[in-house]
Structures are given as C-alpha cells and as structure tokens.
Write a protein that holds these residues in place. Sequence first.
Motif, PDB file in Angstrom:
ATOM      1  N   GLY A  53      45.644  33.317  49.885  1.00 57.92           N
ATOM      2  CA  GLY A  53      45.881  33.792  48.525  1.00 57.92           C
ATOM      3  C   GLY A  53      47.271  34.319  48.265  1.00 57.92           C
ATOM      4  O   GLY A  53      47.802  34.193  47.169  1.00 57.92           O
ATOM      5  N   CYS A  54      47.888  34.891  49.273  1.00 56.94           N
ATOM      6  CA  CYS A  54      49.231  35.428  49.081  1.00 56.94           C
ATOM      7  C   CYS A  54      50.286  34.332  49.156  1.00 56.94           C
ATOM      8  O   CYS A  54      51.446  34.561  48.816  1.00 56.94           O
ATOM      9  N   ALA A  55      49.925  33.138  49.559  1.00 60.23           N
ATOM     10  CA  ALA A  55      50.900  32.070  49.745  1.00 60.23           C
ATOM     11  C   ALA A  55      50.894  31.039  48.617  1.00 60.23           C
ATOM     12  O   ALA A  55      51.858  30.299  48.480  1.00 60.23           O
ATOM     13  N   ALA A  56      49.838  30.981  47.832  1.00 58.64           N
ATOM     14  CA  ALA A  56      49.750  29.969  46.787  1.00 58.64           C
ATOM     15  C   ALA A  56      49.067  30.548  45.548  1.00 58.64           C
ATOM     16  O   ALA A  56      48.016  31.172  45.657  1.00 58.64           O
ATOM     17  N   ILE A  57      49.668  30.313  44.403  1.00 57.07           N
ATOM     18  CA  ILE A  57      49.147  30.850  43.141  1.00 57.07           C
ATOM     19  C   ILE A  57      47.738  30.344  42.851  1.00 57.07           C
ATOM     20  O   ILE A  57      46.875  31.114  42.445  1.00 57.07           O
ATOM     21  N   ASP A  58      47.472  29.051  43.060  1.00 55.63           N
ATOM     22  CA  ASP A  58      46.144  28.536  42.726  1.00 55.63           C
ATOM     23  C   ASP A  58      45.064  29.113  43.633  1.00 55.63           C
ATOM     24  O   ASP A  58      43.942  29.355  43.207  1.00 55.63           O
ATOM     25  N   VAL A  59      45.394  29.374  44.886  1.00 52.60           N
ATOM     26  CA  VAL A  59      44.414  30.009  45.777  1.00 52.60           C
ATOM     27  C   VAL A  59      44.191  31.457  45.353  1.00 52.60           C
ATOM     28  O   VAL A  59      43.055  31.942  45.353  1.00 52.60           O
ATOM     29  N   ALA A  60      45.252  32.129  44.956  1.00 50.00           N
ATOM     30  CA  ALA A  60      45.101  33.493  44.450  1.00 50.00           C
ATOM     31  C   ALA A  60      44.190  33.496  43.223  1.00 50.00           C
ATOM     32  O   ALA A  60      43.364  34.400  43.055  1.00 50.00           O
ATOM     33  N   GLN A  61      44.294  32.472  42.393  1.00 51.13           N
ATOM     34  CA  GLN A  61      43.428  32.363  41.214  1.00 51.13           C
ATOM     35  C   GLN A  61      41.969  32.196  41.627  1.00 51.13           C
ATOM     36  O   GLN A  61      41.083  32.806  41.047  1.00 51.13           O
ATOM     37  N   TYR A  62      41.709  31.380  42.645  1.00 51.36           N
ATOM     38  CA  TYR A  62      40.330  31.253  43.149  1.00 51.36           C
ATOM     39  C   TYR A  62      39.810  32.597  43.650  1.00 51.36           C
ATOM     40  O   TYR A  62      38.658  32.954  43.419  1.00 51.36           O
ATOM     41  N   ASN A  63      40.667  33.346  44.339  1.00 53.24           N
ATOM     42  CA  ASN A  63      40.260  34.668  44.820  1.00 53.24           C
ATOM     43  C   ASN A  63      39.900  35.579  43.650  1.00 53.24           C
ATOM     44  O   ASN A  63      38.908  36.309  43.709  1.00 53.24           O
ATOM     45  N   ILE A  64      40.680  35.535  42.589  1.00 54.58           N
ATOM     46  CA  ILE A  64      40.389  36.359  41.409  1.00 54.58           C
ATOM     47  C   ILE A  64      39.059  35.950  40.795  1.00 54.58           C
ATOM     48  O   ILE A  64      38.253  36.805  40.412  1.00 54.58           O
ATOM     49  N   GLU A  65      38.804  34.657  40.708  1.00 51.02           N
ATOM     50  CA  GLU A  65      37.531  34.197  40.154  1.00 51.02           C
ATOM     51  C   GLU A  65      36.353  34.696  40.990  1.00 51.02           C
ATOM     52  O   GLU A  65      35.331  35.127  40.447  1.00 51.02           O
ATOM     53  N   ILE A  66      36.486  34.646  42.300  1.00 54.49           N
ATOM     54  CA  ILE A  66      35.424  35.128  43.185  1.00 54.49           C
ATOM     55  C   ILE A  66      35.223  36.631  43.018  1.00 54.49           C
ATOM     56  O   ILE A  66      34.096  37.117  42.923  1.00 54.49           O
ATOM     57  N   ILE A  67      36.318  37.369  42.978  1.00 52.64           N
ATOM     58  CA  ILE A  67      36.220  38.821  42.795  1.00 52.64           C
ATOM     59  C   ILE A  67      35.535  39.137  41.473  1.00 52.64           C
ATOM     60  O   ILE A  67      34.668  40.019  41.406  1.00 52.64           O
ATOM     61  N   SER A 114      24.060  47.380  38.901  1.00 54.23           N
ATOM     62  CA  SER A 114      24.408  48.796  38.856  1.00 54.23           C
ATOM     63  C   SER A 114      23.873  49.440  37.577  1.00 54.23           C
ATOM     64  O   SER A 114      23.967  48.877  36.499  1.00 54.23           O
ATOM     65  N   HIS A 115      23.366  50.644  37.706  1.00 55.76           N
ATOM     66  CA  HIS A 115      22.920  51.387  36.528  1.00 55.76           C
ATOM     67  C   HIS A 115      24.115  51.975  35.791  1.00 55.76           C
ATOM     68  O   HIS A 115      24.073  52.161  34.593  1.00 55.76           O
ATOM     69  N   LYS A 116      25.167  52.259  36.498  1.00 52.07           N
ATOM     70  CA  LYS A 116      26.344  52.878  35.902  1.00 52.07           C
ATOM     71  C   LYS A 116      27.242  51.853  35.231  1.00 52.07           C
ATOM     72  O   LYS A 116      27.876  52.144  34.230  1.00 52.07           O
ATOM     73  N   GLY A 117      27.356  50.655  35.782  1.00 52.15           N
ATOM     74  CA  GLY A 117      28.172  49.610  35.196  1.00 52.15           C
ATOM     75  C   GLY A 117      29.665  49.848  35.297  1.00 52.15           C
ATOM     76  O   GLY A 117      30.442  49.210  34.628  1.00 52.15           O
ATOM     77  N   SER A 118      30.098  50.765  36.138  1.00 50.87           N
ATOM     78  CA  SER A 118      31.532  51.045  36.252  1.00 50.87           C
ATOM     79  C   SER A 118      32.062  50.484  37.569  1.00 50.87           C
ATOM     80  O   SER A 118      31.995  51.111  38.596  1.00 50.87           O
ATOM     81  N   VAL A 119      32.557  49.267  37.495  1.00 56.05           N
ATOM     82  CA  VAL A 119      33.136  48.601  38.652  1.00 56.05           C
ATOM     83  C   VAL A 119      34.598  48.347  38.328  1.00 56.05           C
ATOM     84  O   VAL A 119      34.944  47.995  37.205  1.00 56.05           O
ATOM     85  N   ALA A 120      35.480  48.530  39.288  1.00 60.58           N
ATOM     86  CA  ALA A 120      36.919  48.385  39.073  1.00 60.58           C
ATOM     87  C   ALA A 120      37.250  47.012  38.462  1.00 60.58           C
ATOM     88  O   ALA A 120      36.653  46.005  38.807  1.00 60.58           O
ATOM     89  N   SER A 121      38.211  46.994  37.572  1.00 60.64           N
ATOM     90  CA  SER A 121      38.598  45.733  36.921  1.00 60.64           C
ATOM     91  C   SER A 121      39.599  44.972  37.777  1.00 60.64           C
ATOM     92  O   SER A 121      40.343  45.544  38.562  1.00 60.64           O
ATOM     93  N   VAL A 122      39.594  43.663  37.595  1.00 59.92           N
ATOM     94  CA  VAL A 122      40.487  42.747  38.295  1.00 59.92           C
ATOM     95  C   VAL A 122      41.093  41.854  37.237  1.00 59.92           C
ATOM     96  O   VAL A 122      40.426  41.468  36.293  1.00 59.92           O
ATOM     97  N   PRO A 123      42.363  41.481  37.355  1.00 59.62           N
ATOM     98  CA  PRO A 123      42.961  40.614  36.333  1.00 59.62           C
ATOM     99  C   PRO A 123      42.250  39.263  36.269  1.00 59.62           C
ATOM    100  O   PRO A 123      41.661  38.814  37.241  1.00 59.62           O
ATOM    101  N   ASP A 124      42.326  38.625  35.101  1.00 54.78           N
ATOM    102  CA  ASP A 124      41.684  37.327  34.917  1.00 54.78           C
ATOM    103  C   ASP A 124      42.490  36.178  35.503  1.00 54.78           C
ATOM    104  O   ASP A 124      41.943  35.121  35.774  1.00 54.78           O
ATOM    105  N   HIS A 125      43.781  36.361  35.663  1.00 52.32           N
ATOM    106  CA  HIS A 125      44.618  35.282  36.187  1.00 52.32           C
ATOM    107  C   HIS A 125      45.926  35.842  36.724  1.00 52.32           C
ATOM    108  O   HIS A 125      46.247  36.990  36.511  1.00 52.32           O
ATOM    109  N   ILE A 126      46.666  34.981  37.402  1.00 53.81           N
ATOM    110  CA  ILE A 126      47.979  35.345  37.918  1.00 53.81           C
ATOM    111  C   ILE A 126      49.001  34.484  37.196  1.00 53.81           C
ATOM    112  O   ILE A 126      48.842  33.273  37.089  1.00 53.81           O
ATOM    113  N   ASP A 127      50.033  35.113  36.682  1.00 53.53           N
ATOM    114  CA  ASP A 127      51.094  34.372  35.991  1.00 53.53           C
ATOM    115  C   ASP A 127      52.136  33.871  36.955  1.00 53.53           C
ATOM    116  O   ASP A 127      52.423  34.397  37.946  1.00 53.53           O
TER     117      ASP A 127
END
Length: 79
Positions: A41-55, A66-79
């Motif tokens: 993921g750190c070497a290729a933008i498209d692989v980093a994008q797959y990692n973001i989708e999985i996260i 979760s009853h609380k619904g508060s899970v840390a946010s992750v960006p939708d994509h990498i520019d």
Amino acid sequence: MSFRDPFIDDNVAFARRLRQLNVPHHLTVVDEWPHGFLDFGCAAIDVAQYNIEIINMLRKILEQSSHKGSVASVPDHID
C-alpha cells in the motif's frame, strides 16, 4: 483478492457458499497484483486505494455491530 493468488479458488468457493446462505459479502478480484499485494500500500496508489476500501468495509461492519456507532473515519480515496 488477487487473480494470481494461490488461494483464489478457496476464496471464490467461500464467497459462493456465503451467497448460497444469503450472507452479505464482497469479493473483489484484481489481475495486476500478486499474492500479498495489500502489503504494498505504501508503494502504489491503487493498492493504497484497495486498502482504504477494505478499511471502510470493516468500519461499516463494526458500526453495524456497535451500539455506539463511533468508529474512527478513514478517507474515501488517495489523491
């Protein structure tokens, strides 16, 4: 999942079984990368994008369970 992954048959069979059981699931197969490509993921933008989708998929699963619904946010994509 990589098309070149030696475990692709097992993963496709598992996805088919989940579908038969009406279990929500998602299987993405990519052709360009070898087994273990998500570690690059750190070497290729498209692989980093797959990692973001999985996260984000995992985050949604956690929010649904979760009853609380508060899970840390992750960006939708990498520019």
